[in-house]
Design an enzyme around this catalytic site. Structure first.
Site, short mmCIF file in Angstrom:
data_model
loop_
_atom_site.label_atom_id
_atom_site.label_comp_id
_atom_site.label_asym_id
_atom_site.label_seq_id
_atom_site.Cartn_x
_atom_site.Cartn_y
_atom_site.Cartn_z
N ILE A 217 -4.73 11.05 11.56
CA ILE A 217 -3.58 11.51 10.78
C ILE A 217 -4.07 12.47 9.69
O ILE A 217 -5.09 12.23 9.05
CB ILE A 217 -2.84 10.31 10.14
CG1 ILE A 217 -2.42 9.31 11.22
CG2 ILE A 217 -1.64 10.80 9.34
CD1 ILE A 217 -1.50 9.87 12.29
N TYR B 245 -13.56 -2.51 10.07
CA TYR B 245 -12.22 -1.93 10.16
C TYR B 245 -11.60 -2.18 11.54
O TYR B 245 -10.44 -2.59 11.65
CB TYR B 245 -12.32 -0.42 9.88
CG TYR B 245 -10.98 0.29 9.83
CD1 TYR B 245 -10.16 0.16 8.72
CD2 TYR B 245 -10.56 1.09 10.88
CE1 TYR B 245 -8.94 0.83 8.65
CE2 TYR B 245 -9.35 1.76 10.82
CZ TYR B 245 -8.54 1.62 9.71
OH TYR B 245 -7.33 2.27 9.66
N GLY C 220 0.80 -1.21 0.00
CA GLY C 220 0.00 0.00 0.00
C GLY C 220 0.83 1.26 0.00
O GLY C 220 0.45 2.28 0.58
N ALA D 278 -12.31 -4.54 13.68
CA ALA D 278 -12.01 -5.96 13.84
C ALA D 278 -10.73 -6.33 13.10
O ALA D 278 -9.90 -7.10 13.61
CB ALA D 278 -13.18 -6.81 13.33
N ASN E 94 1.14 -2.26 5.26
CA ASN E 94 0.45 -0.98 5.38
C ASN E 94 -0.86 -0.95 4.61
O ASN E 94 -1.73 -0.14 4.90
CB ASN E 94 1.37 0.14 4.88
CG ASN E 94 0.66 1.44 4.70
OD1 ASN E 94 0.33 2.13 5.67
ND2 ASN E 94 0.37 1.80 3.45
N VAL F 181 -3.23 -7.67 -2.16
CA VAL F 181 -2.66 -8.40 -1.03
C VAL F 181 -3.62 -9.42 -0.45
O VAL F 181 -3.20 -10.31 0.30
CB VAL F 181 -2.18 -7.45 0.09
CG1 VAL F 181 -1.05 -6.56 -0.40
CG2 VAL F 181 -3.33 -6.63 0.67
N SER G 225 -4.35 0.29 14.19
CA SER G 225 -5.05 1.56 14.40
C SER G 225 -5.52 1.61 15.85
O SER G 225 -5.82 0.57 16.44
CB SER G 225 -6.25 1.68 13.46
OG SER G 225 -7.07 2.78 13.83
#
Length: 246
Positions: free
Chosen positions: A187, A154, A11, A156, A89, A63, A141
């Protein structure tokens, strides 16, 4: 075979991944970028890496595809001779409340964010084991630690990365392979730039440092964890969140 260390970053065509790639290139690592998008998206990053006097190549790959990731890793080892560093990533979001989330939303996020990490670790570690050296960093995260409404898939996937990281650390430590995770908070990205001032102020109130992080903050954490300075650190989750989740 290159004399430089070789870092494989998923990524890395843009965003946080691109900043990580540029940062590790400054550390004189050769860079293998694995990304689902076309190579054109990473052209600027590839050029910046080349200016650091190291090699960089781009490999288009999903991926979440087990066979495709194996083929990509094998090709990278053929091209560079080794893989010393793996940075997982690649990730996506498909945010909805559970009542509105369908199976496809769940499956795609888990496949890329979590299975993608497994796929890369599965295919890279045999090469690292032969050299008795490896550094693996996966981007989790703070949402994976604290949860967040509307992000069940997300959260999980990012929580799963934490468990995967700790297990990899235990399974491969004897071969001098470390595994750690970085957990970003809010971010600064193009998405956060589009928020209203009211939305931004509400976000700042959640962060003790009172500001958003930069992609460079995440890259600096990765740089440390793959360096010799972190040789005795494995199985940890490093939060880079301005104190948002304490």
């Amino acid at each position: 075979m290159t004399d430089h260390k070789v870092a494989l970053i998923t990524g890395a065509g843009r965003g946080i991944g691109a900043t990580i790639a540029r940062t590790l290139a400054k550390e004189k690592m050769d860079i293998a970028i694995v990304d689902y998008a076309s190579a054109e998206t990473a052209e600027e990053t590839l050029q910046a890496i080349a200016e650091e006097g190291v090699s960089a190549r781009y490999y288009q790959c999903d991926v979440s595809d087990f066979a495709a990731t194996k083929a990509a890793v094998d090709q990278i080892v053929k091209d560079f001779g080794k893989v010393d560093v793996l940075v997982n990533n690649a990730g996506i979001t498909a945010d909805k409340l559970i009542m509105r989330m369908d199976e496809a939303d769940w499956d795609r996020v888990l496949s890329i964010n979590l299975k993608g990490c497994f796929n890369m670790i599965k295919h890279v570690t045999p090469y690292m084991m032969r050299k008795r050296y490896g550094r693996i960093v996966s981007i989790s995260s703070v949402v994976g630690l604290m949860g967040n409404a509307g992000q069940a898939n997300y959260a999980a996937s990012k929580a799963g990365i934490v468990g995967l990281t700790k297990t990899v650390a235990k399974e491969f430590g004897a071969r001098n392979i470390t595994a750690n995770a970085v957990a970003p908070g809010f971010i600064k990205t193009a998405m956060t730039d589009a928020l209203s001032e009211e939305q931004k102020q509400a976000m700042y109130k959640l962060i003790p440092l009172g500001c958003l992080g930069e992609t460079q903050d995440i890259a600096n954490a990765v740089k440390f964890l793959v360096s010799d300075d972190a040789r005795y650190i494995t199985g940890v989750v490093l939060k880079v969140d301005g104190g948002m989740y304490i």
